[in-house]
Design an enzyme around this catalytic site. Structure first.
Site, PDB file in Angstrom:
ATOM      1  N   GLU A 167      56.921  14.471  65.807  1.00 48.32           N
ATOM      2  CA  GLU A 167      57.492  15.589  66.757  1.00 48.32           C
ATOM      3  C   GLU A 167      57.567  15.067  68.078  1.00 48.32           C
ATOM      4  OE1 GLU A 167      58.528  18.527  65.750  1.00 48.32           O
ATOM      5  OE2 GLU A 167      58.095  17.912  63.698  1.00 48.32           O
TER       6      GLU A 167
ATOM      7  N   SER B  36      21.053  64.347  31.998  1.00 52.03           N
ATOM      8  CA  SER B  36      19.433  64.194  32.415  1.00 52.03           C
ATOM      9  C   SER B  36      19.061  63.292  33.366  1.00 52.03           C
ATOM     10  CB  SER B  36      19.094  64.188  30.785  1.00 52.03           C
ATOM     11  OG  SER B  36      19.369  65.463  30.041  1.00 52.03           O
TER      12      SER B  36
END
Length: 813
Positions: free
Chosen positions: A90, A467
């Protein structure tokens, strides 16, 4: 001669004038554009869009949320070879220019003059940083000038290493990966420090065209770019010829690596996401928050496994519903594209989609999407009685072709004894594990598979506990004048209850009535009529007031006698949190799942501050135990230590708590939870729960360290089937989880508090036993609530003692 000098003079003058005008133009452009450039503070404090990440308490990655995958790095984390590779690809003059490469710009200008086309030439790494962080990607002359001025400003404010770090963390690398850290993970499943040179060069070649130059989308083009980068590195002297040849000869090793999920806890992850969006809005997805949950990875894995196995076991009890589809097989299996055949058929839980390619007498050959074959033996087939409706079962299979045919597309599951034919269960469930000492959620699973259904049954499914709710009613009763030996008549009763709006005739599931029954036996065997009579005796208003100590809200509780049978709607997490009060000795704790929230730098933004149970804090706070129990919450801390823990408030006296836990231990030792005896422990307590028409099956239980609630049911509130009690459908899940969670741990001792007395009583009447009563048993009472002494052995009535195996009812209302 004078003429030539005059021409030269005019040319020089023209050049100087043009240069001066150019300088003025650039200066004017700068004055025009400078106000729109970011200030120096913005340059030094750039914000990366980093996804939200969720971890277990022990650091395992659960999930992440955000469109951009990013792994921020500091410069010291970046391999030197990575720096050279990107400079070669680059900007090879990066360390020489001041942010703008004038040679590159001149080439771009010449290209524009000669071709009339704008190019990206001359764009330095610093200019790319300026564009990526602060500007748009549009190609205009004004934007290019802003990019140049901003690049020069960045170079004045930041050093070269800082700029490179910004670049490496921001650059788009394709496949939703931003930055080289994310690229290393997405393409290679590695950290940047573990990449070899060929892989580094491959990544460095992507920024030019990340969507088309990456090795997954276009491997040929990506290989060309990689080799170009390697060649530039050699040309610039960054690598030797030998190193170049080795890297250049390597084949492409990239493949897509999605999220590296270290722990499956997707329901918890979604709970975190919802909470973070509530706190931070859309910033939650981009600000790089790290959320460390209270989840214990070992316990979470056990919860996932236990829930999966329980639902699969239930599903197998109701037969095989048939294949997903059937496809025609060619004469040669080699020509078949199994990957295409199985495309779109997801993997759920541990289930793997396959095509049945051969059926033998009592085994089958199945082929997976990648072409690999496996064998399902008779042990994995003989469970599969054909059932078209999930209720009525066909005859047991005698051969493999009674179950499957060639070309069937189905699921298989790998179990301890090999591969089994499988199917996605229709039934659902959840498992919640809470640390009773502070309410931390140690494990949570909200369904069979999050991808199949995101509905979190652990926190969203409001179901009646049946229950499982009775221990709270019994606790309220024993906080009054009831004792474990109080005798209540288990006999038919009819209520004309104005609040219920009808005549109510409750009964036990068996349809039998057991007569006078001690409270302990009523809880152990889950006697419905006893629970109703107890609630009627203590009064619904009193019970509702007491139940709020366990975290239940008055407005959510039914204000009638059906409350005795668990007609309230609760989530599994709410029930587990309420059980934690019983399990921790009677202290009110609030469940929570986020331990702390950190920002992208690791600073702690939010730290959980739960109330914690402290049984031994008397000396620390300098008050008597009885006084401590009555202290307001604000005073229950060290006055001279602002960061001292907040001590949980006692809401249940120690004596009542010990008695109810002792009774619930009997539920496991000889009651509806006795299947848990297989664990071989003496410190477990719990209660089963089953609702009307078997719509819900529960088991909640605990020891001193863990409280676990298991629930099984259908989302559409239909029956699980006759006999699918809590002890059959939910308890096995609880047993498997607790067995693994508590493996290699000693029984925890629950000390009996002062204020309790143990005496001999008659098992029939509950009264103090006479000296000549041969059947006398021991029972424990609060001081001051001892029963009267029997005059003689009880023979006048038949009482329920709990010794009859047939009276071990499950619970319905």
């Amino acid at each position: 001669m004078n003429r030539y000098l005059r021409i030269l003079f005019y040319l020089v003058l023209t050049g100087v004038g043009a240069g001066f005008i150019g300088v003025l133009a650039i200066f004017g452009a700068y004055l025009y554009l400078a106000p729109g450039l970011p200030d120096s503070e913005a340059l030094k404090d750039v914000q990366l869009q980093v996804p939200l990440r969720v971890y277990s308490r022990d650091g395992r990655l659960i999930t992440e949320f955000g469109d951009q995958k990013r792994v921020p790095l500091i410069f010291e984390d970046i391999p030197e070879a990575m720096v050279w590779a990107f400079l070669a690809a680059e900007d090879d003059r990066y360390f020489e220019h001041p942010g703008v490469d004038y040679q590159g710009l001149l080439r771009a200008v010449v290209n524009l003059v000669l071709t009339g086309e704008k190019s990206q030439g001359g764009s330095t790494i610093t200019m790319q940083v300026a564009r990526n962080y602060f500007l748009t990607a549009e190609k205009t002359y004004v934007r290019k000038l802003r990019e140049i001025f901003l690049a020069l400003k960045i170079e004045r404010e930041l050093n070269k290493e800082e700029i490179l770090t910004l670049y490496f963390n921001k650059i788009y690398m394709g496949k939703r990966a931003y930055g080289i850290g994310a690229a290393a993970e997405v393409y290679y499943g590695l950290k940047v420090t573990d990449l070899d040179l060929a892989q580094i060069a491959m990544i460095a070649g992507m920024p030019k065209a990340p969507s088309t130059n990456n090795p997954i989308t276009n491997p040929k083009r990506a290989l060309e770019r990689r080799n170009y980068v390697l060649g530039r590195m050699l040309e610039l002297g960054y690598i030797t010829n030998e190193t170049f040849l080795q890297a250049d000869a390597q084949l492409i090793s990239a493949s897509y690596h999605g999220l590296v999920q270290e722990l499956e806890a997707s329901y918890v992850g979604e709970m975190v996401r919802t909470e973070m969006v509530k706190r931070y809005g859309d910033r939650a997805y981009t600000a790089g928050f790290r959320v460390i949950t209270t989840i214990d990875s070992r316990l979470q894995k056990g919860a996932n496994r236990s829930l999966h196995n329980a639902l699969m076991d239930y599903d197998r009890r109701y037969g095989y519903r048939g294949p997903i589809k059937n496809v025609e097989l060619n004469d040669s299996e080699v020509t078949l594209d199994f990957d295409s055949i199985l495309a779109g058929i997801g993997r759920f839980g541990n289930l793997v989609p396959v095509v049945i390619t051969r059926v033998d007498e009592q085994s089958v050959i199945a082929t997976m999407g990648d072409g690999e074959q496996l064998t399902v033996g008779w042990a994995g087939l003989n469970w599969a009685r054909i059932s078209s409706d999930g209720i009525k079962l066909g005859p047991p299979p005698q051969a493999a072709d009674d179950v499957v045919s060639e070309g069937d597309v189905a699921y298989v599951e790998l179990r301890n004894d090999g591969w089994w034919l499988a199917q996605i269960p229709v039934v659902q469930g959840s498992l919640v594990v809470v640390d009773p000492r502070d309410g931390a959620i140690a494990a949570l699973d909200g369904g069979f598979d999050f991808l199949a259904s995101k509905f979190n049954r652990a926190v969203q499914a409001e179901r009646q506990p049946g229950s499982s709710f009775k221990p709270f009613i019994y606790s309220a009763a024993m906080n009054s004048t009831f004792t474990p030996a109080t005798v209540v008549n288990d006999a038919p009763v009819v209520f004309e209850d104005a609040l219920l709006g009808d005549v109510w005739r409750p009964e036990n599931d068996s349809g039998r009535f057991y007569g006078p029954t001690r409270l302990r036996e009523a809880l152990v065997n889950s006697r419905n009529l006893v629970s109703i009579r107890v609630l009627r005796e203590i009064g619904v208003p009193y019970a509702i007031d007491y139940l709020q100590k366990f975290g239940f809200e008055s407005s959510t509780l039914p204000h009638d006698l059906s409350l005795a049978l668990g007609s309230v709607s609760v989530t599994p997490l709410q029930l587990a949190s309420a059980y934690a009060v019983i399990g921790n000795g009677g202290f009110q704790v609030e469940s929570y799942f986020i331990d702390r929230i950190e920002n992208i730098r690791g600073d702690v933004l939010v730290q959980s501050d739960p109330t914690v149970v402290c049984q031994d804090c008397v000396t620390e706070i300098g008050v008597e135990h009885a006084e401590y129990e009555q202290l307001p919450q604000a005073e229950m801390q060290h006055a001279d230590d602002p960061v001292a823990p907040r001590f949980a408030q006692r809401v249940m006296d120690a004596q009542t708590n010990w008695l109810i836990v002792n009774m619930m231990q009997d539920v496991i030792k000889r009651g509806t939870g006795r299947r848990a005896l297989v664990l071989g422990r003496n410190d477990l307590a719990g209660k089963t729960g089953t609702t009307n028409e078997y719509r819900d099956a529960w088991f909640s239980g605990f020891n001193n360290d863990l409280v676990t609630t298991a629930w099984v049911g259908f989302d559409e509130f239909r029956s699980l089937g006759p006999g699918e009690y809590g002890g059959r459908a939910a308890l096995p899940m609880w047993i498997e989880f607790m067995g693994a969670a508590l493996r290699n741990t000693e029984d925890t001792v629950r000390e009996q508090p002062s204020g309790l007395v143990t005496v001999r009583i008659s098992p029939l009447s509950g009264l103090l036993a006479t000296a000549d009563d041969p059947g006398a048993i021991f029972e424990t009472f609060k001081e001051g609530l001892l029963p009267e002494k029997a005059i003689e052995p009880d023979t006048a009535f038949e009482f329920s003692t709990g010794d009859d195996e047939e009276n071990s009812d499950e619970e319905l209302f």
